[in-house]
Structure formats: structure tokens, C-alpha cells
Design an enzyme around this catalytic site. Structure first.
Site, PDB file in Angstrom:
ATOM      1  N   ILE A   1      -2.568   4.881 -10.031  1.00  0.00           N
ATOM      2  CA  ILE A   1      -3.801   4.732  -9.261  1.00  0.00           C
ATOM      3  C   ILE A   1      -3.682   5.501  -7.953  1.00  0.00           C
ATOM      4  O   ILE A   1      -2.667   5.411  -7.263  1.00  0.00           O
ATOM      5  CB  ILE A   1      -4.086   3.248  -8.938  1.00  0.00           C
ATOM      6  CG1 ILE A   1      -4.130   2.401 -10.217  1.00  0.00           C
ATOM      7  CG2 ILE A   1      -5.381   3.101  -8.143  1.00  0.00           C
ATOM      8  CD1 ILE A   1      -5.283   2.707 -11.136  1.00  0.00           C
TER       9      ILE A   1
ATOM     10  N   THR B   1      -3.935   5.797  -4.291  1.00  0.00           N
ATOM     11  CA  THR B   1      -4.032   4.947  -3.102  1.00  0.00           C
ATOM     12  C   THR B   1      -3.642   5.806  -1.917  1.00  0.00           C
ATOM     13  O   THR B   1      -3.504   7.026  -2.023  1.00  0.00           O
ATOM     14  CB  THR B   1      -3.085   3.736  -3.187  1.00  0.00           C
ATOM     15  OG1 THR B   1      -1.732   4.200  -3.107  1.00  0.00           O
ATOM     16  CG2 THR B   1      -3.293   2.955  -4.474  1.00  0.00           C
TER      17      THR B   1
ATOM     18  N   TYR C   1      10.965  -2.818  -4.973  1.00  0.00           N
ATOM     19  CA  TYR C   1       9.532  -2.936  -5.271  1.00  0.00           C
ATOM     20  C   TYR C   1       9.323  -3.564  -6.647  1.00  0.00           C
ATOM     21  O   TYR C   1       8.511  -4.475  -6.825  1.00  0.00           O
ATOM     22  CB  TYR C   1       8.894  -1.551  -5.214  1.00  0.00           C
ATOM     23  CG  TYR C   1       7.418  -1.527  -5.489  1.00  0.00           C
ATOM     24  CD1 TYR C   1       6.496  -1.747  -4.479  1.00  0.00           C
ATOM     25  CD2 TYR C   1       6.941  -1.251  -6.771  1.00  0.00           C
ATOM     26  CE1 TYR C   1       5.131  -1.710  -4.728  1.00  0.00           C
ATOM     27  CE2 TYR C   1       5.582  -1.217  -7.031  1.00  0.00           C
ATOM     28  CZ  TYR C   1       4.678  -1.443  -6.010  1.00  0.00           C
ATOM     29  OH  TYR C   1       3.325  -1.407  -6.269  1.00  0.00           O
TER      30      TYR C   1
ATOM     31  N   LEU D   1      -0.878   6.115  -0.914  1.00  0.00           N
ATOM     32  CA  LEU D   1       0.415   6.704  -1.212  1.00  0.00           C
ATOM     33  C   LEU D   1       0.293   8.039  -1.942  1.00  0.00           C
ATOM     34  O   LEU D   1       1.266   8.763  -2.096  1.00  0.00           O
ATOM     35  CB  LEU D   1       1.238   5.757  -2.092  1.00  0.00           C
ATOM     36  CG  LEU D   1       1.658   4.429  -1.475  1.00  0.00           C
ATOM     37  CD1 LEU D   1       2.513   3.656  -2.457  1.00  0.00           C
ATOM     38  CD2 LEU D   1       2.408   4.639  -0.178  1.00  0.00           C
TER      39      LEU D   1
ATOM     40  N   LYS E   1       7.426  -7.131  -7.426  1.00  0.00           N
ATOM     41  CA  LYS E   1       6.246  -7.192  -8.284  1.00  0.00           C
ATOM     42  C   LYS E   1       6.511  -8.022  -9.543  1.00  0.00           C
ATOM     43  O   LYS E   1       5.601  -8.659 -10.085  1.00  0.00           O
ATOM     44  CB  LYS E   1       5.793  -5.778  -8.643  1.00  0.00           C
ATOM     45  CG  LYS E   1       5.224  -4.998  -7.469  1.00  0.00           C
ATOM     46  CD  LYS E   1       4.031  -5.705  -6.842  1.00  0.00           C
ATOM     47  CE  LYS E   1       3.323  -4.831  -5.821  1.00  0.00           C
ATOM     48  NZ  LYS E   1       2.150  -5.493  -5.203  1.00  0.00           N
TER      49      LYS E   1
END
Length: 263
Positions: free
Chosen positions: A190, A192, A155, A194, A159
Site C-alpha cells: 500500500i 503510504t 515490526y 513510507l 504486527k
């Protein structure tokens, strides 16, 4: 929505828009007057999101890893709307794995979705934007591109690629005088899909519409990210390109507090 709307009359494509940051972004752009193509590999989710947003949105099925899907989407956008002003490359996924435990398949999948997906989106959107004289591309990176999150190697790699690619695309567009701006948003900490949301609906509503800064350690919301994307998508940011905008309540400035990245 204001009478004029900050992106009134503009046409936007948002990837991964069935939930999370993508859905919040699609909703916010619509609220400010944009026509939004809600795209996702999750067909029922995309349709539900478009129905929730209303008549200014329509769902399109998109696997960001497939070049044919991107070519078909751009053809459909041009046929239906006649233009494309905003592209938000948001689609992503996260599978944990360190350099020792991450499988090659997981590494390839995450980079296919987030690195190659952004590459393909920009590549296929740029000709349509350039023909009409410009547009705005917003790529969703992550604070994982700035810090060493050992547990999410693939990941972080993907990114990081998004962060670097954004700058190369922005300078290319300037060199070619395309009128296309390209910026990256780097969320962290944040809520989300997830993360579980423990606040009550009333608490969430107050937080969403408060001007007060969040306390140390608090999670932000998808709307916080959507507001930044809206700014970068709108004419208000006409002098902003090749930028990266961290949205994390200063977590990256506090190395003793290491939190999981978000998508």
C-alpha cells in the site's frame, strides 16, 4: 457523503491519523457522518489533519505508549461526545533490522507503539463502549504478520501480536456480552508516507474511484484500506468479529513476489 451516512452520528477515535492510513481512515469516516477524534503524537500534523477534514474532526495529542494519555483521551471523548463507537488502532512505525542487526531499543520501541499501543487502546476504550452497549474496534496489523520479512523483525513481531490480540479481545467481548466487535486489517503493498507516489494527481483520482482490480504488482492506496475499515466500523458488519482482512492484491498468495510491508 450520503444523506444518512454509513456511520452517521457515531463517534470515532483514529490513532496515527496525521498522515497515511490513519488520515485516509479519519477522512473516510468523517465523509460518512462520524465525529472523528484525530489523534497523533505529531501535534502540528494532527491539527492540520483535523483542519483538512473539517468541523466534524478535532485533534488530540496522543502517545499510544502512555497509559495516562489513553485514560485522558477517553475522559475527553466521553466529556465532549458522550460516547465512543469506533476505535481504529493504526499508529505505527517501521525500523529495519534482522534478528542479528535489530537493537533491543528498536525492538522495544516498535512493540511499545504497535503491540502495547493496541493493548492500551482496547483496554481503555472497552469500558466506555461497554457502558453504551457496544462498539467496533479495528486494529491495523500487516501482511508482515503472515509472511517472514527477515529485514523487519521487530515490526513483524509487533504486527503478529496485533493479529493474535485482536482474536483474544473479540472472544472476550463475546464472552462478556459487551456488544463490542474487534477485527484486524492486514494491509500490504500500500502507498503510504513510507512510499513515494509516482502517479499524477489525475491518475490517482481515477484509481481511487475505479471499480477495476489493480494489475499484478501494483500498489494499493490508503483509501483502499480506509474503505475496509469503514465497513468494519459500520453497522453493515454487525455479524463480523475476530476476523482478519488482508488487503494486498493477492501478494501473500504469490510467494515468489516478496514485497515490503506497509503501515
Amino acid at each position: 457523503m450520503s444523506i444518512e451516512g454509513r456511520v452517521a452520528g457515531l463517534v470515532a477515535v483514529v490513532t496515527g491519523a496525521a498522515s497515511g492510513l490513519g488520515l485516509a481512515t479519519a477522512m473516510r469516516l468523517s465523509e460518512e457522518g462520524a465525529t472523528v477524534f484525530v489523534t497523533d503524537i505529531d501535534a502540528p500534523g494532527a491539527r492540520a489533519a483535523a483542519d483538512m477534514i473539517g468541523p466534524s474532526a478535532q485533534a488530540r495529542i496522543l502517545d499510544v505508549r502512555r497509559e495516562d494519555d489513553w485514560a485522558g483521551l477517553m475522559s475527553a471523548v466521553e466529556s465532549v461526545a458522550g460516547r465512543l463507537d469506533i476505535l481504529v488502532n493504526n499508529a505505527g512505525l517501521l525500523r529495519a533490522g534482522t534478528i542479528e542487526s535489530c537493537t533491543l531499543d528498536d525492538f522495544r520501541l516498535q512493540n511499545a507503539v504497535m503491540s502495547e499501543g493496541v493493548f492500551l487502546g482496547c483496554k481503555h476504550a472497552m469500558p466506555l463502549m461497554a457502558r453504551q452497549g457496544g462498539g467496533s474496534i479495528v486494529n491495523i496489523s500487516s501482511t508482515a504478520a503472515l509472511q517472514g520479512f527477515s529485514a523487519v523483525l521487530a515490526y513483524s513481531a509487533a504486527k503478529g501480536a496485533v493479529r493474535s490480540m485482536t482474536k483474544a479481545i473479540a472472544t472476550h467481548c463475546l464472552e462478556r456480552n459487551y456488544g463490542i466487535r474487534c477485527n484486524a486489517v492486514l494491509p500490504g503493498h500500500i502507498h503510504t508516507n513510507l512510499h513515494g507516489e509516482t502517479a499524477t494527481p489525475e491518475q490517482v483520482e481515477r484509481r481511487e474511484h475505479s471499480w477495476k482490480p489493480l494489475p499484478n504488482g501494483a500498489f494499493g492506496s490508503a483509501r483502499d484500506v480506509a474503505e475496509m475499515v469503514l465497513y468494519l466500523a459500520s453497522p453493515e458488519s454487525r455479524y463480523v468479529t475476530a476476523g482478519e482482512f488482508v488487503i494486498d492484491n493477492a501478494v501473500t498468495m504469490m510467494p515468489a513476489r516478496i514485497s515490503a510491508p506497509t503501515i
